[in-house]
Design a protein around this motif. Structure first.
Motif, PDB file in Angstrom:
ATOM      1  N   SER A 255       0.731  -1.176   0.038  1.00 19.87           N
ATOM      2  CA  SER A 255      -0.055   0.082  -0.044  1.00 19.87           C
ATOM      3  C   SER A 255       0.658   1.234   0.049  1.00 19.87           C
ATOM      4  CB  SER A 255      -1.045  -0.030   1.238  1.00 19.87           C
ATOM      5  OG  SER A 255      -0.291  -0.460   2.269  1.00 19.87           O
ATOM      6  N   GLU A 256       1.968   1.129   0.551  1.00 19.06           N
ATOM      7  CA  GLU A 256       2.875   2.454   0.373  1.00 19.06           C
ATOM      8  C   GLU A 256       3.558   2.711  -0.905  1.00 19.06           C
ATOM      9  OE1 GLU A 256       3.657   4.463   2.921  1.00 19.06           O
ATOM     10  OE2 GLU A 256       5.249   5.427   1.726  1.00 19.06           O
ATOM     11  N   PRO A 257       3.265   3.826  -1.557  1.00 19.63           N
ATOM     12  CA  PRO A 257       3.712   4.055  -2.894  1.00 19.63           C
ATOM     13  C   PRO A 257       5.212   4.097  -3.016  1.00 19.63           C
ATOM     14  CG  PRO A 257       2.471   5.845  -2.024  1.00 19.63           C
ATOM     15  CD  PRO A 257       2.351   4.890  -1.025  1.00 19.63           C
ATOM     16  N   SER A 258       5.941   4.680  -2.159  1.00 21.75           N
ATOM     17  CA  SER A 258       7.391   4.810  -2.279  1.00 21.75           C
ATOM     18  C   SER A 258       8.173   3.302  -2.294  1.00 21.75           C
ATOM     19  CB  SER A 258       7.834   5.529  -0.990  1.00 21.75           C
ATOM     20  OG  SER A 258       7.795   5.084   0.014  1.00 21.75           O
ATOM     21  N   LEU A 259       7.391   2.342  -1.493  1.00 22.72           N
ATOM     22  CA  LEU A 259       7.934   1.199  -1.197  1.00 22.72           C
ATOM     23  C   LEU A 259       7.726   0.265  -2.642  1.00 22.72           C
ATOM     24  CD1 LEU A 259       6.931  -0.425   2.226  1.00 22.72           C
ATOM     25  CD2 LEU A 259       9.245   0.848   1.469  1.00 22.72           C
ATOM     26  N   ARG A 260       6.564   0.657  -3.367  1.00 23.85           N
ATOM     27  CA  ARG A 260       6.338  -0.195  -4.631  1.00 23.85           C
ATOM     28  C   ARG A 260       7.321   0.138  -5.648  1.00 23.85           C
ATOM     29  NH1 ARG A 260       0.942   1.552  -3.803  1.00 23.85           N
ATOM     30  NH2 ARG A 260       1.089   3.286  -5.265  1.00 23.85           N
ATOM     31  N   VAL A 261       7.691   1.600  -5.765  1.00 27.19           N
ATOM     32  CA  VAL A 261       8.655   1.980  -6.496  1.00 27.19           C
ATOM     33  C   VAL A 261      10.011   1.311  -6.155  1.00 27.19           C
ATOM     34  CG1 VAL A 261       9.818   3.952  -7.565  1.00 27.19           C
ATOM     35  CG2 VAL A 261       7.477   3.930  -7.437  1.00 27.19           C
ATOM     36  N   ALA A 262      10.444   1.585  -4.830  1.00 30.09           N
ATOM     37  CA  ALA A 262      11.863   1.362  -4.456  1.00 30.09           C
ATOM     38  C   ALA A 262      12.199  -0.142  -4.650  1.00 30.09           C
ATOM     39  CB  ALA A 262      11.829   1.635  -2.861  1.00 30.09           C
ATOM     40  N   ALA A 263      10.960  -1.178  -4.536  1.00 34.61           N
ATOM     41  CA  ALA A 263      11.168  -2.663  -4.624  1.00 34.61           C
ATOM     42  C   ALA A 263      11.501  -2.839  -6.306  1.00 34.61           C
ATOM     43  CB  ALA A 263       9.707  -3.329  -4.251  1.00 34.61           C
ATOM     44  N   VAL A 264      10.825  -1.986  -7.329  1.00 32.13           N
ATOM     45  CA  VAL A 264      11.155  -2.151  -8.591  1.00 32.13           C
ATOM     46  C   VAL A 264      12.716  -1.874  -8.876  1.00 32.13           C
ATOM     47  CG1 VAL A 264      10.627  -1.623 -11.027  1.00 32.13           C
ATOM     48  CG2 VAL A 264       8.780  -1.959  -9.335  1.00 32.13           C
ATOM     49  N   GLN A 265      12.998  -0.486  -8.268  1.00 32.90           N
ATOM     50  CA  GLN A 265      14.292  -0.271  -8.286  1.00 32.90           C
ATOM     51  C   GLN A 265      15.307  -0.957  -7.905  1.00 32.90           C
ATOM     52  OE1 GLN A 265      13.516   3.414  -6.082  1.00 32.90           O
ATOM     53  NE2 GLN A 265      14.288   4.696  -7.572  1.00 32.90           N
ATOM     54  N   SER A 266      15.183  -1.693  -6.816  1.00 28.09           N
ATOM     55  CA  SER A 266      16.121  -2.653  -6.293  1.00 28.09           C
ATOM     56  C   SER A 266      15.809  -4.287  -6.843  1.00 28.09           C
ATOM     57  CB  SER A 266      15.886  -2.698  -4.764  1.00 28.09           C
ATOM     58  OG  SER A 266      14.588  -3.393  -4.442  1.00 28.09           O
ATOM     59  N   GLY A 267      15.015  -4.347  -7.796  1.00 27.72           N
ATOM     60  CA  GLY A 267      14.960  -5.720  -8.691  1.00 27.72           C
ATOM     61  C   GLY A 267      14.011  -6.571  -7.772  1.00 27.72           C
ATOM     62  N   GLN A 268      13.467  -6.243  -6.776  1.00 30.01           N
ATOM     63  CA  GLN A 268      12.679  -7.162  -5.870  1.00 30.01           C
ATOM     64  C   GLN A 268      11.187  -7.519  -6.595  1.00 30.01           C
ATOM     65  OE1 GLN A 268      12.429  -6.461  -1.749  1.00 30.01           O
ATOM     66  NE2 GLN A 268      14.458  -6.611  -1.539  1.00 30.01           N
ATOM     67  N   ALA A 269      10.830  -6.249  -7.461  1.00 34.65           N
ATOM     68  CA  ALA A 269       9.598  -6.691  -8.208  1.00 34.65           C
ATOM     69  C   ALA A 269       9.764  -5.973  -9.535  1.00 34.65           C
ATOM     70  CB  ALA A 269       8.310  -5.996  -7.603  1.00 34.65           C
ATOM     71  N   ASP A 270       8.841  -6.275 -10.586  1.00 36.51           N
ATOM     72  CA  ASP A 270       9.032  -6.084 -11.872  1.00 36.51           C
ATOM     73  C   ASP A 270       8.253  -4.794 -12.288  1.00 36.51           C
ATOM     74  OD1 ASP A 270      10.442  -8.386 -12.838  1.00 36.51           O
ATOM     75  OD2 ASP A 270       8.729  -9.260 -11.796  1.00 36.51           O
ATOM     76  N   VAL A 271       6.827  -4.641 -11.538  1.00 33.70           N
ATOM     77  CA  VAL A 271       6.140  -3.439 -12.035  1.00 33.70           C
ATOM     78  C   VAL A 271       5.633  -2.835 -10.755  1.00 33.70           C
ATOM     79  CG1 VAL A 271       4.213  -2.795 -13.446  1.00 33.70           C
ATOM     80  CG2 VAL A 271       5.381  -4.946 -13.935  1.00 33.70           C
ATOM     81  N   ALA A 272       5.568  -1.420 -10.546  1.00 32.79           N
ATOM     82  CA  ALA A 272       4.944  -0.764  -9.604  1.00 32.79           C
ATOM     83  C   ALA A 272       3.853   0.277 -10.338  1.00 32.79           C
ATOM     84  CB  ALA A 272       5.853   0.022  -8.820  1.00 32.79           C
ATOM     85  N   TYR A 273       2.489  -0.149  -9.374  1.00 31.98           N
ATOM     86  CA  TYR A 273       1.328   0.562  -9.991  1.00 31.98           C
ATOM     87  C   TYR A 273       1.279   1.766  -9.518  1.00 31.98           C
ATOM     88  CZ  TYR A 273      -3.608   0.874 -11.882  1.00 31.98           C
ATOM     89  OH  TYR A 273      -4.627   1.088 -12.316  1.00 31.98           O
ATOM     90  N   ASN A 274       0.734   2.796 -10.232  1.00 27.01           N
ATOM     91  CA  ASN A 274       0.519   4.126  -9.606  1.00 27.01           C
ATOM     92  C   ASN A 274       1.319   4.983  -8.699  1.00 27.01           C
ATOM     93  OD1 ASN A 274      -2.050   4.176 -10.693  1.00 27.01           O
ATOM     94  ND2 ASN A 274      -3.261   3.706  -9.025  1.00 27.01           N
ATOM     95  N   ALA A 275       2.571   5.141  -9.391  1.00 27.58           N
ATOM     96  CA  ALA A 275       3.448   6.147  -8.799  1.00 27.58           C
ATOM     97  C   ALA A 275       3.056   7.451  -8.699  1.00 27.58           C
ATOM     98  CB  ALA A 275       4.720   5.824  -9.537  1.00 27.58           C
ATOM     99  N   SER A 276       3.813   8.394  -8.059  1.00 27.57           N
ATOM    100  CA  SER A 276       3.459   9.855  -8.406  1.00 27.57           C
ATOM    101  C   SER A 276       3.850  10.256  -9.665  1.00 27.57           C
ATOM    102  CB  SER A 276       4.138  10.429  -6.956  1.00 27.57           C
ATOM    103  OG  SER A 276       4.444  11.586  -7.533  1.00 27.57           O
ATOM    104  N   PRO A 277       2.982  11.032 -10.381  1.00 19.37           N
ATOM    105  CA  PRO A 277       3.561  11.758 -11.711  1.00 19.37           C
ATOM    106  C   PRO A 277       4.970  12.400 -11.358  1.00 19.37           C
ATOM    107  CG  PRO A 277       1.327  12.378 -11.060  1.00 19.37           C
ATOM    108  CD  PRO A 277       1.802  11.772  -9.913  1.00 19.37           C
ATOM    109  N   GLN A 278       5.192  13.006 -10.294  1.00 15.99           N
ATOM    110  CA  GLN A 278       6.325  14.040 -10.204  1.00 15.99           C
ATOM    111  C   GLN A 278       7.589  13.186 -10.052  1.00 15.99           C
ATOM    112  OE1 GLN A 278       3.588  14.584  -8.452  1.00 15.99           O
ATOM    113  NE2 GLN A 278       3.079  16.773  -8.639  1.00 15.99           N
ATOM    114  N   GLU A 279       7.439  11.778  -9.846  1.00 12.39           N
ATOM    115  CA  GLU A 279       8.658  10.967  -9.754  1.00 12.39           C
ATOM    116  C   GLU A 279       9.054  10.432 -10.865  1.00 12.39           C
ATOM    117  OE1 GLU A 279       9.061   8.100  -6.138  1.00 12.39           O
ATOM    118  OE2 GLU A 279       6.908   8.245  -6.656  1.00 12.39           O
TER     119      GLU A 279
END
Lengths: 550, 336
Positions: A255-279
């Motif tokens: 549920s935490e948006p920054s964790l979704r994106v960070a998990a993709v950045q670190s290779g722990q996941a492949d897709v993060a849905y609904n990141a903030s447009p500014q990022e």
């Protein structure tokens, strides 16, 4: 035979024979599933982890709200009669071809043969009729809802033979065919449909005919899909009809948006849905794939309540239309991935026309119109008429994360020409309860809404045929009603096109609908290893065609 | 055990039952008077395009058109007979939903409590025996520090450091051993603060007592003194604090679960609150009330057995001053 006797009776020779037979079998078996190398080195296999912010509420197919998180999973587990791509183009899928009569009241669908649901039952004409019936009527007393947007003009459907379905409507329903590609119109096994609501609510017991089946799931946690090896009826429009490439897709709730994106950045996941447009810009520069597909539907904007003063005055509405700087919204709140609104429907909808001239930012014109309407600027910069300030209350849409930022920016823009803007933010439940089209004290209802066929638009705007009466006009605007009736009665797309153009011009010129920006409601941040996904007409990512490199 | 004790126990048990029933009715009334419910909310969403007649029909089928008193009675009679009903949001049995998430929360809460007790014991030992120049005073500041840093901040720091930077655990597997351990640390740190405060205060008191001086005079080692003499009398009030902490463990697990992506009772509550899924909320709140009340009941009932000096309030031995706090459901037993 227990283990011990097994060993005793197992002679050396037999062991050798058995081993070599096993080895041979293994060879044959692997030969069949040897990863087939594609053009860009892509191959079959691989697992994808998709991080999502919610998995939605119920899995009863018709009960999940139409624009919902479930659409991601249904899109892989089920098929549709027709495919609608990101440009609104309708093409065959389970229905290979279709015909309609001259006044669009009777349709004949010809189905593909050999299609089966994952429970083994055939996807034939009776199965399609069972689905059409439940889409239209549901079983309300059992808690199974109809699909709200399914044409209310539906009369009945009949199976002519195993692969032919005839569908009858009470009135011309040109929108029927595109509606079959909408993400609500998913084909479910008749066995599942016949089961009670509590069983249908268990995703693991639902059978579709899609390229993936549900392997396991847990409410509010994850859904794991595994591919169907015998799948052979994909939509030709995506360039593939056989089984999917990826072995599994796991939708996992974080549920935490920054964790979704960070998990993709670190290779722990492949897709993060609904990141903030500014990022998004910085994520792109890191090499991640960013997709911001638009859906077919209305742009993000306001339906104006014409019953509420001062918005009963066309000049005030036109001033509002001209007083908003839409380019500044895109530049400030969003990224260049977002597009300017050119009408009140998204520009990729077939039938959408470019009305940019009516949406140009022109504060001088807005001030002039307000002067003419009798709203004089007071000493504090706010316009006043008959002792009342020119005010606008905005209820930020809780479904759209950027809604409030846009409201704040617009409040500054309108403030310059003498508007007093109040912003209210409610949670989802309260918003649903208090904020309605034309509701008391709701001068501007923020619209975010997808649809497939532009023909449905006109009847939504007015109150005919259970329409939603967006502008609280009831039946008072004859010009709008005429357009609505002509569009609803149109027998062909070509006859309808000029009417739709006229409708767009009229609604924008009257200031009934105030567009903000074209809407991107689904943002995907994806690992560069994952390629080849397809976005359909409602902007859902399908990984049916996707591959993942090592 | 004396008759006084049984009188006391019976009275406490009765109180506990009343508290549970009241919490049930209270939750129902509070959630019912709020506007909306998941069904009406979905139906009213214009995106779904339901006609007013359809909406009326569906709502009637769910019994949501009946007066609140009737709905309360139906839900309550179900609750008493063990039928928790169907979730409005998911259409699945409430008992199934709770059954799916309960193990995860129990693991997290007990691991969190273990972390809290461990940290509290270390801090307490350090404040008694760590030489001043090695930061004994600093250690005394730890509980307030622990209390002031929000649980989710600790969680996010742990995730970014150990999850993403060092790769000790994967965020998408929140139920793995390491992920659970770090979640338990995030949950346990603030809770350890309260336990440590009470423990340190009691140790300070006990180590000033004559018997401790005598023990020290006999040349008893620090650790021996701590474990054999000081810890037991100092730990008694800790039982009460731990019992009180159960509520915080449940509450704190909500945030910790959200941060670590665990699917537990806390996340279920969060989803149910945001959609006002009354049957689920009702069941979870009642369950939490039962757990909280039972744990505190056990604490209150064992306390007098562990320390014979404890006066049983609410019995014939009641002192005049005790009447003031007799309405409190917890910590009836106090040391003199």
């Amino acid at each position: 035979m227990n283990d011990r006797s097994f060993h005793l009776h197992f002679s050396r020779r037999r062991l050798l024979t058995a081993t070599s037979a096993l080895a041979f079998a293994a060879l044959v078996a692997t030969a069949g599933v040897t990863p087939a190398l594609g053009e860009d080195g892509a191959h079959d296999g691989g697992d994808v982890v998709f991080l999502i912010d919610s998995l939605g509420d119920t899995w009863i197919p018709n009960n999940s709200a139409i624009s919902s998180f479930q659409g991601h999973i249904w899109g892989h587990v089920t098929d549709k009669l027709l495919y609608v791509d990101a440009d609104g183009k309708v093409s065959p899928w389970i229905a290979e071809r279709w015909e309609q009569n001259d006044n669009a009241t009777e349709f004949t669908l010809h189905l593909k043969t050999g299609v089966t649901f994952s429970d083994g039952s055939p996807l034939d004409a009776p199965a399609v009729v069972a689905n059409l019936d439940i889409w239209y009527a549901g079983r309300k007393s059992e808690g199974i809802n109809p699909i709200g947007l399914f044409p209310k003009t539906y009369d009945h459907a009949e199976a002519v033979d195993a692969t032919t379905v005839k569908v009858f409507f009470k009135k011309p329903t040109l929108g029927f065919i595109p509606t079959l590609g909408y993400h609500g119109s998913i084909l479910i096994s008749p066995k599942t449909l016949a089961s009670p609501a509590s069983a249908q609510a268990d995703l693991g017991k639902t059978s579709g005919s899609g390229p993936y089946v549900v392997e396991s799931w847990k409410e509010g946690d994850y859904v794991k899909l595994v591919k169907r090896q015998d799948y052979n009826w994909g939509p030709a429009a995506v360039g593939q009809t056989g089984p999917a490439h990826l072995d599994t897709i796991t939708y996992k709730l974080v549920s935490e948006p920054s964790l979704r994106v960070a998990a993709v950045q670190s290779g722990q996941a492949d897709v993060a849905y609904n990141a903030s447009p500014q990022e998004l810009e910085s994520l792109k520069s890191e090499g991640l794939t960013v997709a911001t597909p638009r859906y077919l539907g209305f742009v993000n904007g306001w339906a104006i309540n014409t019953k509420l003063a001062p918005y009963d005055d066309v000049k005030v509405r036109q001033a509002l239309q001209a007083g908003i700087n839409r380019q500044e919204i895109v530049d400030t709140v969003y990224t260049p991935d977002w597009k300017l609104a050119t009408s009140f429907i998204q520009s990729n909808v077939p039938g959408a026309t470019d009305q940019s001239a009516l949406l140009a930012y022109n504060p001088e014109k807005a001030e002039k119109l307000l002067d003419e309407a009798g709203w004089k600027k007071g000493s504090n910069g706010i316009r006043v008429k008959d002792g009342k300030p020119l005010s606008l209350t905005l209820n930020s849409n809780p479904y759209l994360a950027t809604s409030k930022s846009i409201d704040e920016l617009i409040s500054q823009q309108l403030g310059k020409i003498g508007w007093k803007v109040d912003i209210r933010a409610y949670d989802v439940v309260t918003y649903g309860q208090k904020v309605k089209y034309g509701g008391a004290g709701v001068p501007a209802y923020e619209v975010t809404r997808s649809f497939i066929d532009a023909g449905t638009v006109a009847s939504i705007l007015t109150n005919a045929n259970n329409g939603e009466n967006w502008f609280a006009l009831d039946e008072s605007d004859k010009a709008l009603n005429d357009l609505r009736d002509k569009i609803a009665g149109a027998g062909s797309i070509d006859a309808r096109k000029p009417l739709l153009d006229e409708l767009q011009k009229y609604v924008l010129d009257q200031g009934y609908f105030i567009p903000r920006t074209q809407i991107v409601q689904r943002i995907y941040v994806q690992s560069p290893k994952l390629k080849g996904e397809v976005y359909n007409g409602v902007a859902y990512a399908s990984y049916y065609t996707a591959t993942k490199s090592e | 055990m004396s008759k006084a004790y049984f009188d006391y126990a019976g009275k406490r048990l009765l109180q506990a039952i009343v508290v549970i029933l009241l919490s049930y009715v209270f939750t129902f009334v509070v959630v019912s008077i709020l506007p909306g419910d998941p069904i009406t909310n979905v139906l009213n969403n214009p995106q779904n395009g339901f006609t007013p007649d359809e909406i009326k029909e569906i709502i009637a089928a769910q019994g949501l058109d009946k007066p609140i008193s009737v709905q309360l009675w139906n839900a309550f009679s179900g609750f008493v007979t063990g039928d928790l009903g169907l979730s409005m949001r998911t259409n699945r049995p409430v008992a199934t939903l709770i059954g799916e998430v309960l193990p995860s929360t129990l693991v997290l809460a007990s691991a969190g409590l273990a972390v809290a007790l461990f940290l509290a014991a270390i801090i307490a030992y350090g404040t008694q025996f760590l030489p001043r120049r090695f930061g004994q005073g600093l250690l005394r500041g730890f509980p307030s520090l622990f209390l002031s840093v929000p649980n989710f901040v600790i969680g996010l720091v742990l995730i970014h450091l150990f999850g993403f930077q060092l790769g000790v655990f994967r965020v998408i597997e929140p139920d793995s051993f390491w992920a659970t351990l770090f979640a338990a640390i995030a949950l346990g740190i603030p809770i350890s603060a309260q336990i440590a405060e009470v423990l340190v205060a009691n140790l300070d008191h006990e180590s000033g007592q004559d018997y401790a001086a005598v023990a020290r005079g006999r040349g008893l080692g620090r650790t021996r003194l701590f474990v054999m003499h000081l810890l037991k009398p100092s730990s008694l009030p800790v039982i009460t604090v731990v019992a009180l902490t159960i509520g915080e463990l449940l509450g704190g697990s909500l945030i910790t679960e959200a941060v670590f992506g665990r699917n537990g009772l806390g996340s279920l509550v969060q989803r149910s609150v945001s959609t006002q899924d009354l049957p689920v909320l009702q069941a979870v709140v009642s369950l939490a009330a039962v757990v909280f009340v039972v744990v505190n009941l056990i604490a209150d009932l064992t306390y007098p057995l562990l320390d014979p000096r404890v006066k049983l309030l609410g019995t014939q031995q009641r002192r005049p001053t005790a009447a003031d706090d007799s309405s409190l459901p917890i910590s009836k037993a106090v040391t003199p």
